[in-house]
Design a protein around this motif. Structure first.
Motif, PDB file in Angstrom:
ATOM      1  N   THR A 144     124.619 -27.420 -95.798  1.00  0.00           N
ATOM      2  CA  THR A 144     125.676 -27.565 -96.804  1.00  0.00           C
ATOM      3  C   THR A 144     126.337 -28.945 -96.777  1.00  0.00           C
ATOM      4  N   TYR A 145     125.891 -29.811 -95.880  1.00  0.00           N
ATOM      5  CA  TYR A 145     126.504 -31.140 -95.762  1.00  0.00           C
ATOM      6  C   TYR A 145     125.583 -32.243 -96.287  1.00  0.00           C
ATOM      7  N   ASN A 146     126.181 -33.281 -96.826  1.00  0.00           N
ATOM      8  CA  ASN A 146     125.484 -34.540 -97.061  1.00  0.00           C
ATOM      9  C   ASN A 146     126.503 -35.661 -96.857  1.00  0.00           C
ATOM     10  N   ALA A 147     126.205 -36.849 -97.344  1.00  0.00           N
ATOM     11  CA  ALA A 147     127.123 -37.961 -97.054  1.00  0.00           C
ATOM     12  C   ALA A 147     127.187 -38.910 -98.239  1.00  0.00           C
ATOM     13  N   ARG A 148     128.376 -39.494 -98.436  1.00  0.00           N
ATOM     14  CA  ARG A 148     128.562 -40.440 -99.538  1.00  0.00           C
ATOM     15  C   ARG A 148     128.403 -41.867 -99.040  1.00  0.00           C
ATOM     16  N   GLY A 149     127.560 -42.611 -99.723  1.00  0.00           N
ATOM     17  CA  GLY A 149     127.374 -44.013 -99.393  1.00  0.00           C
ATOM     18  C   GLY A 149     127.119 -44.830-100.655  1.00  0.00           C
ATOM     19  N   VAL A 150     127.227 -46.145-100.504  1.00  0.00           N
ATOM     20  CA  VAL A 150     126.967 -47.052-101.621  1.00  0.00           C
ATOM     21  C   VAL A 150     125.466 -46.996-101.949  1.00  0.00           C
ATOM     22  N   LEU A 151     125.145 -46.923-103.223  1.00  0.00           N
ATOM     23  CA  LEU A 151     123.747 -46.846-103.647  1.00  0.00           C
ATOM     24  C   LEU A 151     123.032 -48.144-103.287  1.00  0.00           C
ATOM     25  N   ASN A 152     121.836 -48.014-102.741  1.00  0.00           N
ATOM     26  CA  ASN A 152     121.045 -49.206-102.438  1.00  0.00           C
ATOM     27  C   ASN A 152     119.558 -48.917-102.667  1.00  0.00           C
ATOM     28  N   GLN A 153     118.728 -49.831-102.209  1.00  0.00           N
ATOM     29  CA  GLN A 153     117.296 -49.718-102.515  1.00  0.00           C
ATOM     30  C   GLN A 153     116.679 -48.435-101.943  1.00  0.00           C
ATOM     31  N   SER A 154     117.151 -47.990-100.788  1.00  0.00           N
ATOM     32  CA  SER A 154     116.634 -46.730-100.221  1.00  0.00           C
ATOM     33  C   SER A 154     116.887 -45.585-101.194  1.00  0.00           C
ATOM     34  N   PHE A 155     118.070 -45.567-101.765  1.00  0.00           N
ATOM     35  CA  PHE A 155     118.452 -44.503-102.701  1.00  0.00           C
ATOM     36  C   PHE A 155     117.599 -44.566-103.965  1.00  0.00           C
ATOM     37  N   TRP A 156     117.488 -45.781-104.521  1.00  0.00           N
ATOM     38  CA  TRP A 156     116.710 -45.929-105.760  1.00  0.00           C
ATOM     39  C   TRP A 156     115.253 -45.540-105.533  1.00  0.00           C
ATOM     40  N   ASP A 157     114.674 -46.009-104.414  1.00  0.00           N
ATOM     41  CA  ASP A 157     113.264 -45.712-104.143  1.00  0.00           C
ATOM     42  C   ASP A 157     113.046 -44.213-103.964  1.00  0.00           C
ATOM     43  N   HIS A 158     113.984 -43.565-103.290  1.00  0.00           N
ATOM     44  CA  HIS A 158     113.899 -42.107-103.156  1.00  0.00           C
ATOM     45  C   HIS A 158     113.886 -41.453-104.538  1.00  0.00           C
ATOM     46  N   GLY A 159     114.751 -41.947-105.408  1.00  0.00           N
ATOM     47  CA  GLY A 159     114.817 -41.399-106.771  1.00  0.00           C
ATOM     48  C   GLY A 159     113.527 -41.586-107.545  1.00  0.00           C
ATOM     49  N   LYS A 160     112.820 -42.660-107.196  1.00  0.00           N
ATOM     50  CA  LYS A 160     111.549 -42.939-107.889  1.00  0.00           C
ATOM     51  C   LYS A 160     110.393 -42.187-107.253  1.00  0.00           C
ATOM     52  N   GLY A 161     110.687 -41.415-106.211  1.00  0.00           N
ATOM     53  CA  GLY A 161     109.632 -40.584-105.621  1.00  0.00           C
ATOM     54  C   GLY A 161     108.984 -41.141-104.370  1.00  0.00           C
ATOM     55  N   MET A 162     109.524 -42.225-103.813  1.00  0.00           N
ATOM     56  CA  MET A 162     108.942 -42.768-102.577  1.00  0.00           C
ATOM     57  C   MET A 162     109.006 -41.731-101.455  1.00  0.00           C
ATOM     58  N   SER A 163     107.960 -41.678-100.649  1.00  0.00           N
ATOM     59  CA  SER A 163     107.936 -40.711 -99.539  1.00  0.00           C
ATOM     60  C   SER A 163     108.991 -41.072 -98.507  1.00  0.00           C
ATOM     61  N   GLU A 164     109.431 -40.051 -97.787  1.00  0.00           N
ATOM     62  CA  GLU A 164     110.441 -40.261 -96.752  1.00  0.00           C
ATOM     63  C   GLU A 164     109.912 -41.212 -95.675  1.00  0.00           C
ATOM     64  N   GLU A 165     108.632 -41.060 -95.360  1.00  0.00           N
ATOM     65  CA  GLU A 165     108.033 -41.890 -94.309  1.00  0.00           C
ATOM     66  C   GLU A 165     108.080 -43.365 -94.697  1.00  0.00           C
ATOM     67  N   GLU A 166     107.654 -43.649 -95.943  1.00  0.00           N
ATOM     68  CA  GLU A 166     107.621 -45.031 -96.401  1.00  0.00           C
ATOM     69  C   GLU A 166     109.044 -45.597 -96.494  1.00  0.00           C
ATOM     70  N   ASN A 167     109.968 -44.781 -96.973  1.00  0.00           N
ATOM     71  CA  ASN A 167     111.355 -45.224 -97.116  1.00  0.00           C
ATOM     72  C   ASN A 167     111.958 -45.529 -95.742  1.00  0.00           C
ATOM     73  N   LYS A 168     111.631 -44.698 -94.786  1.00  0.00           N
ATOM     74  CA  LYS A 168     112.102 -44.892 -93.407  1.00  0.00           C
ATOM     75  C   LYS A 168     111.485 -46.158 -92.806  1.00  0.00           C
TER      76      LYS A 168
END
Lengths: 353, 353
Positions: free
Chosen positions: A270-294
């Motif tokens: 039930t928890y998440n976190a608020r942060g400033v949007l950055n490239q990690s966020f945008w790439d996740h939105g575009k479907g980048m895998s968690e592994e690649e984003n990490k």
């Protein structure tokens, strides 16, 4: 309208001034140099033990050594609090630190247990270990949680966190504008109107503080506002990103992306976190895998401060009020300015009607 | 801290009392019986033309016939406003109604244009058609929108809507707790500090009103609080659902599901709406097709008031403050109670420090 919650914090925490500004116990951020400055200025500093209980004893010792010479302690209580992310901490280890501490922290802030019932063991354990010298503060984000917690734990203080807060909190909640009054009414109706409420989420300056007080808070908690302070042990890249950000309602978001790429896993669902949007966020939105984003995140870490650039990947946890943080400013000055401005604001507005 | 925004509304709207309570121009809800009661009580009633401009002329006539006998009009201005969902309205039709109206509405509230630039035609058209007797109010939800709108349209008033608001608004925004002060600062810095700001989103009672004023609002807008009023032309099922709901941070959500099942389509992609969670929402979450969900919704309509039951499907648009609405209460009483409580609250809290 509800009964009044204007129970100031001074009775139990005599070093605090009014309206009291509480430093959020931010993990890896609210360390002794920052937290002690807040307490020394009449606020309420909290040490952010977070999920790493091994930091508890050293941080407490460091804070003691700073505060013993500068603030009066009474009855074996250190004028500072300590915050735990309960799901990530072995309670027995925490208890042993409480037991052995010569000066007990004035408060323990309990947040995000694995199960609600875990808060009972935490509350009872800390009260026993400190002979109730350490007061129990529990953070909630809904009216239902507030009612459940007061009935099961009878905490000394409730922290009411709204959706605007930076860093971790409930994925679903309202802002304090409606949450705080509804909690106040519900608690009063059930006989818990004596518990002071601390407002958290979106409060940055005297305007937010005075708003929280009129909504029924006894004091306020701030995290984002302290991020750019010189005493805050985060990189200049992070601080610059905070000072630069504006319009936080659209340039920050609540997400689990940053937890995933940083490997800070284990949070209840039930928890998440608020942060400033950055490239990690945008790439996740575009479907980048968690592994690649990490992987890209870990590459970015090598850039140091530059990793917080506009198109960077370093995480900038911050609340919606990040646009109101416009410069670096010593923590003690922040506390004093905010208290002064809140009082002025209340006077100005009150005199209009 | 920012310059002061305490420009009360009375100068331009002489029938209003302070702090002024503005009725949100809710589509199909803010009709003449409700809106005129708000104005008669010293608030600022708005007629919700919404997307159906054919209702404009008849609503204006009905409101005129009620108000002409009970409130003084000055200089050909009717003490009521009118709200448009701009993307759904043919501006030329709206203009012709403004032109032919013997008494001009005191304000036009412009919301959700197809393109930001459309607001320029709206503003210029209404000012010309009414010889500026109808003031221009524009609703925004971010700091960027606020700055863009004041530069392009120079509106008389800005409505700052936060994420807690019920019904339609931006899918992404912060609450007014941080949005209002940041808008105030940004506008003052760019030379638009003279424009009064109206706070909207999560405000239900005197506590929310006094908070909004300390945040920098000149007045407040309320929608959800009026839903259960006897003058409000919605079904008892809807009203009961509003009175029954609590803990709106988790029992309401921003979503496009209700638009889809009701066929209220055409909103710009950046908008959605906050409503109480119900079976339509849960089924959507479980993957039910839009067609099937819509079909079930249409079936549910046959149930009348019972369609708003716990497991019902009728839409209950409401803000996060819905839990603070606890009874049906005449609109005029709401306005007076809220104004009185806000003043008391400011006095009580101001006297504490």
């Amino acid at each position: 309208m509800a009964s009044n919650h204007y129970k100031t914090l001074n009775e139990h925490y005599p070093w605090t001034a009014n309206p009291t500004v509480v430093l959020a116990p931010m993990r890896m951020i609210s360390t002794p140099p920052l937290a002690t400055e807040v307490s020394r200025a009449g606020g309420f500093g909290f040490l952010g033990v977070g999920t790493d209980v091994s930091t508890f004893s050293p941080m407490l010792k460091e804070a003691s050594s700073i505060l013993e010479s500068s603030l009066p302690t009474s009855e074996g209580v250190l004028p500072i609090g300590v915050g735990f992310i309960c799901w990530g901490v072995d309670l027995s280890v925490a208890i042993s630190v409480f037991e052995s501490a010569p000066l007990k922290p004035a408060a323990a802030w309990l947040f995000a247990p694995r199960e609600p019932k875990d808060l009972i063991s935490w509350t009872e354990g800390i009260r026993k270990a400190t002979n109730s010298r350490t007061k129990i503060w529990i953070q909630v984000g809904t009216v239902t949680m507030a009612l459940d917690v007061v009935k099961s734990c009878n905490p000394d203080v409730l922290v009411i966190q709204g959706a605007d807060a930076g860093g971790h909190g409930l994925a679903q909640s309202s802002s304090i504008i409606s949450l705080l009054p509804e909690c106040g009414d519900a608690l009063a109706k059930e006989g818990f109107g004596h518990i002071p409420l601390i407002a958290a989420g979106g409060i940055i300056d005297g305007r937010g503080v005075s708003a929280a007080l009129t909504l029924g808070a006894s004091a306020v908690c701030m995290g984002t506002r302290f991020l750019a302070a010189p005493e805050t042990p985060i990189s200049n890249g992070y601080k610059n990103a905070v000072v630069k950000a504006s319009d936080g309602g659209v340039t920050t978001a609540r997400t689990t992306v940053y937890d995933k790429i940083r490997g800070t896993i284990g949070w209840p669902a039930t928890y998440n976190a608020r942060g400033v949007l950055n490239q990690s966020f945008w790439d996740h939105g575009k479907g980048m895998s968690e592994e690649e984003n990490k992987r890209l995140y870990e590459e970015e870490m090598k850039k140091g401060d530059a990793g917080w650039s506009d198109q960077g990947r370093m995480t900038t946890y911050a609340g919606t009020g990040v646009g109101l943080v416009r410069n670096t400013q010593p923590a003690g000055e922040i506390v004093k300015e905010v208290m002064r401005d809140a009082k002025e604001r209340l006077k100005t507005v009150g005199n209009m009607f």
